[in-house]
Design an enzyme around this catalytic site. Sequence first.
Site, PDB file in Angstrom:
ATOM      1  N   ASP A 291     -14.317  56.323 -22.416  1.00 14.17           N
ATOM      2  CA  ASP A 291     -15.244  56.178 -21.297  1.00 14.17           C
ATOM      3  C   ASP A 291     -14.791  56.954 -20.070  1.00 14.17           C
ATOM      4  O   ASP A 291     -13.797  56.599 -19.441  1.00 14.17           O
ATOM      5  CB  ASP A 291     -15.366  54.686 -20.969  1.00 14.17           C
ATOM      6  CG  ASP A 291     -16.214  54.409 -19.760  1.00 14.17           C
ATOM      7  OD1 ASP A 291     -17.103  55.231 -19.466  1.00 14.17           O
ATOM      8  OD2 ASP A 291     -15.996  53.371 -19.107  1.00 14.17           O
TER       9      ASP A 291
ATOM     10  N   SER B 153     -14.583  54.959 -16.413  1.00 16.67           N
ATOM     11  CA  SER B 153     -13.566  53.984 -16.023  1.00 16.67           C
ATOM     12  C   SER B 153     -12.203  54.583 -16.339  1.00 16.67           C
ATOM     13  O   SER B 153     -12.118  55.664 -16.930  1.00 16.67           O
ATOM     14  CB  SER B 153     -13.767  52.653 -16.761  1.00 16.67           C
ATOM     15  OG  SER B 153     -13.581  52.804 -18.162  1.00 16.67           O
TER      16      SER B 153
ATOM     17  N   ASN C  41      -9.054  52.455 -17.123  1.00 11.39           N
ATOM     18  CA  ASN C  41      -8.078  51.591 -17.771  1.00 11.39           C
ATOM     19  C   ASN C  41      -8.272  51.547 -19.275  1.00 11.39           C
ATOM     20  O   ASN C  41      -9.386  51.749 -19.774  1.00 11.39           O
ATOM     21  CB  ASN C  41      -8.178  50.164 -17.227  1.00 11.39           C
ATOM     22  CG  ASN C  41      -7.725  50.055 -15.779  1.00 11.39           C
ATOM     23  OD1 ASN C  41      -8.507  50.251 -14.857  1.00 11.39           O
ATOM     24  ND2 ASN C  41      -6.446  49.753 -15.585  1.00 11.39           N
TER      25      ASN C  41
ATOM     26  N   TRP D  77      -7.998  48.799 -22.266  1.00 12.37           N
ATOM     27  CA  TRP D  77      -7.828  47.382 -22.568  1.00 12.37           C
ATOM     28  C   TRP D  77      -8.349  47.072 -23.970  1.00 12.37           C
ATOM     29  O   TRP D  77      -9.287  47.703 -24.468  1.00 12.37           O
ATOM     30  CB  TRP D  77      -8.510  46.490 -21.526  1.00 12.37           C
ATOM     31  CG  TRP D  77     -10.001  46.554 -21.458  1.00 12.37           C
ATOM     32  CD1 TRP D  77     -10.761  47.297 -20.603  1.00 12.37           C
ATOM     33  CD2 TRP D  77     -10.927  45.818 -22.266  1.00 12.37           C
ATOM     34  NE1 TRP D  77     -12.093  47.093 -20.833  1.00 12.37           N
ATOM     35  CE2 TRP D  77     -12.223  46.177 -21.860  1.00 12.37           C
ATOM     36  CE3 TRP D  77     -10.775  44.895 -23.294  1.00 12.37           C
ATOM     37  CZ2 TRP D  77     -13.379  45.649 -22.447  1.00 12.37           C
ATOM     38  CZ3 TRP D  77     -11.926  44.358 -23.883  1.00 12.37           C
ATOM     39  CH2 TRP D  77     -13.196  44.745 -23.450  1.00 12.37           C
TER      40      TRP D  77
ATOM     41  N   TYR E 235     -17.143  43.215 -13.764  1.00  9.73           N
ATOM     42  CA  TYR E 235     -18.368  43.890 -14.191  1.00  9.73           C
ATOM     43  C   TYR E 235     -19.546  43.108 -13.633  1.00  9.73           C
ATOM     44  O   TYR E 235     -20.081  42.216 -14.294  1.00  9.73           O
ATOM     45  CB  TYR E 235     -18.461  43.936 -15.711  1.00  9.73           C
ATOM     46  CG  TYR E 235     -17.368  44.733 -16.379  1.00  9.73           C
ATOM     47  CD1 TYR E 235     -17.387  46.122 -16.344  1.00  9.73           C
ATOM     48  CD2 TYR E 235     -16.339  44.105 -17.052  1.00  9.73           C
ATOM     49  CE1 TYR E 235     -16.390  46.861 -16.957  1.00  9.73           C
ATOM     50  CE2 TYR E 235     -15.341  44.841 -17.672  1.00  9.73           C
ATOM     51  CZ  TYR E 235     -15.377  46.217 -17.617  1.00  9.73           C
ATOM     52  OH  TYR E 235     -14.385  46.950 -18.232  1.00  9.73           O
TER      53      TYR E 235
ATOM     54  N   ASP F 160     -20.880  60.697 -17.615  1.00  9.83           N
ATOM     55  CA  ASP F 160     -20.318  59.419 -18.046  1.00  9.83           C
ATOM     56  C   ASP F 160     -20.552  59.173 -19.532  1.00  9.83           C
ATOM     57  O   ASP F 160     -21.665  58.854 -19.954  1.00  9.83           O
ATOM     58  CB  ASP F 160     -20.943  58.290 -17.220  1.00  9.83           C
ATOM     59  CG  ASP F 160     -20.312  56.943 -17.506  1.00  9.83           C
ATOM     60  OD1 ASP F 160     -19.404  56.882 -18.345  1.00  9.83           O
ATOM     61  OD2 ASP F 160     -20.731  55.953 -16.887  1.00  9.83           O
TER      62      ASP F 160
ATOM     63  N   THR G 241     -22.028  55.603 -20.762  1.00 10.84           N
ATOM     64  CA  THR G 241     -23.408  55.193 -20.533  1.00 10.84           C
ATOM     65  C   THR G 241     -24.305  55.897 -21.538  1.00 10.84           C
ATOM     66  O   THR G 241     -24.133  57.077 -21.815  1.00 10.84           O
ATOM     67  CB  THR G 241     -23.846  55.552 -19.094  1.00 10.84           C
ATOM     68  OG1 THR G 241     -23.089  54.785 -18.174  1.00 10.84           O
ATOM     69  CG2 THR G 241     -25.318  55.264 -18.880  1.00 10.84           C
TER      70      THR G 241
END
Length: 548
Positions: free
Chosen positions: A108, A111, A113, A115, A152, A305, A308
Site C-alpha cells: 500500500d 500508508s 507501516n 502490520w 481508521y 495509491d 485504493t
Amino acid sequence: MGTRFNSVASTFFLSSLFFSLAFSASDDGLLRIGLKKLKFDQNNRLAARLESKEAEILRASIRKYNFRGKYSESGDTDIVALKNYMDAQYFGEIGIGTPPQKFTVIFDTGSSNLWVPSSKCYFSIPCFFHSKYKSSQSSTYRKNGKSAAIQYGTGAISGFFSEDNIKVGHLVVKNQEFIEATREPGVTFLVAKFDGILGLGFKEISVGNATPVWYNMVKQGLVKEPVFSFWLNRNLKDEEGGELIFGGVDPNHYIGRHTYVPVSQKGYWQFDMGDVLIDGEESGTNCVCDSIGGYCNGGCSAIADSGTSLFAGPTTLVAMINHAIGAAGVVSQECKAVVEQYGQALMALLMAETQPKKVCSQVGLCTFDGTHGVSGSGEVLLSVLSYLCLILVLEISLFSAGIASVVDERDGKSSGSNDAMCSVCEMAVVWMQNQLRQNQTQDRILNYVNELCERLPSPMGQSAVDCASISSMPTVSFTIGGKVFDLSPDEYILKVGEGAAAQCISGFTGIDIPPPRGPLWILGDMFMGRYHTVFDFGEERVGFAEAV
C-alpha cells in the site's frame, strides 16, 4: 435483472486465503514469485455462515485518509507477483521471522507501516481466520513492546511493535520494526483476502515513527536503485495478477516513456495535477482550492495509491463525471427496480386489502416471520447482493490505506445487505399506502414513489451504471505533467457478471479532503492498472506510462 447468487457473490465474501509459492528464474536475472489460485470451496463452513448471518452486518463507509533515472534489471532487482481479486484488491506474499512465517499483504503506497495479526490476538474474531505471527517460533525475533494503534476513521487496529527479519521475494530485510495487531475491527477483516498491510509511503506518515520496510531495503543495500514500480493486470482471466518490482522496472510492462512529476508533499506519493477532462472537454473546475465549494480551479493535487481500488475526488467534480456517464446511487437504482418490476403487484395487493406487513413477502422480496417482513430470496435481492458484495471488497481495499468500517445501527440492530431489498420494498409499501388514502391514481402513485426513490442516498458513496450503456459513455482523462491520460468506460467501470446478470459500478466516488492537504484526487488501482507506475524514491517523483 435477476441472477443466481452463486460463485460471484459467494466468492466476494470468502475463499481460501492460502496460496502455494512458486519460484522461477528468468533470463533477466529477476526472481519471480508466483501465486496460484485455489477454487472457492462451496462446502466451506465459514463461507456458508458468511453468506447468511454475518452478511447482515456488512455496511461500510467510503471515507479514506484520516488527515491530520536509470533502473536496474540486474539481480539487485526483486519482483513480487501480485494477485488480482476482482480488480478490487491486489496482494502478494511476504515472510516474517526465521524460518519465514507466510502472510498475504496489500502493498500500500497510501500508508507506511507493516502490520500483521499477532498470535496474542485473542479477542478479535478476524484473527482466528488469518495467519498470525508467532514470535516464539522465530530465532531472529527481537522484543520491542511499544504500543501501537492505527486509526481508521471510527475504527482502529491496535497492538504493539516487534522486530524481526522480513522476507520480500528473495530479499531479507533485517531487524524490521512492525506491528503485531492484537485487535482488528469487525467483519471487514474477517472476510478480507489479506492478512495485513505493508506500507510503501514516506516515513512522515508512519505511526510510531517506525522506519518503513522500503527505507530499510534501501539502507541495507538490498536494491541497486531506490525505485519500485507497479504493474497491475486488469484481466481477471489471467493467472497473473500483476508485479511489484523493487529496485527496477520491467520494460515488458509498458510502452513509450514515463511522464514524471515531482512529489509535492512527502507522506503520501502526492503530486500536482491539472484538469480533469470529460470526453475531451475541460471540466472547468480544475483545482485552486475553493474552501466553500469543495473543489478547485487552477491546479489540483493527487495521490498515487495502490491501496485504493477506485478514483476518489472532490464531490463537485465526481458529481459532474457521474452525471455525464449516467450513474445513479445504488440504492436509488434498486428502489426504482422494485417499483418497475413489482410496483403494480404491490398496488394490487394493497388494494385487495392484504396486510401491509405481508405484501413484500407475497412478492418474494421478504420472508414473513409472523410479525414483520425479513430478508427474502427474490431475484432482485440477489442482484443487489452482488452490488453490495462488490462494494464490501472495495471498502476492504480502501480500508487498507486509512478507511473505517461502519456498521449502521438501528435500535441496536445492525442492518446490511441481506435486508436491503426487503427494506426498499417495505418503504415503497408505506409510500403507496399514504397515496392510496388520498385516492391518488395508480400512475400518480408510481410516479410519486419513483420521485422518492431519487432522493434515497447511496450508503457507501458508490454509484451504479447501466452495463448496456458502457460503450456510449465518454472518455474521462486526467492531466498530469502536461500530458493527458485517458480512461475508456471499460477502464473506469467495475463490472461483475455477464449478460443480464451483470452489475456495474462507477469507479468515481466523492471525497472532500479539507485544506491544507486537500482538496485532492486519489488515483487508485483503476488508474495504476491502465498506466504503469514508477515510484522513484531517490528523485522523489512519480512516473506514469501506458501499461501493456
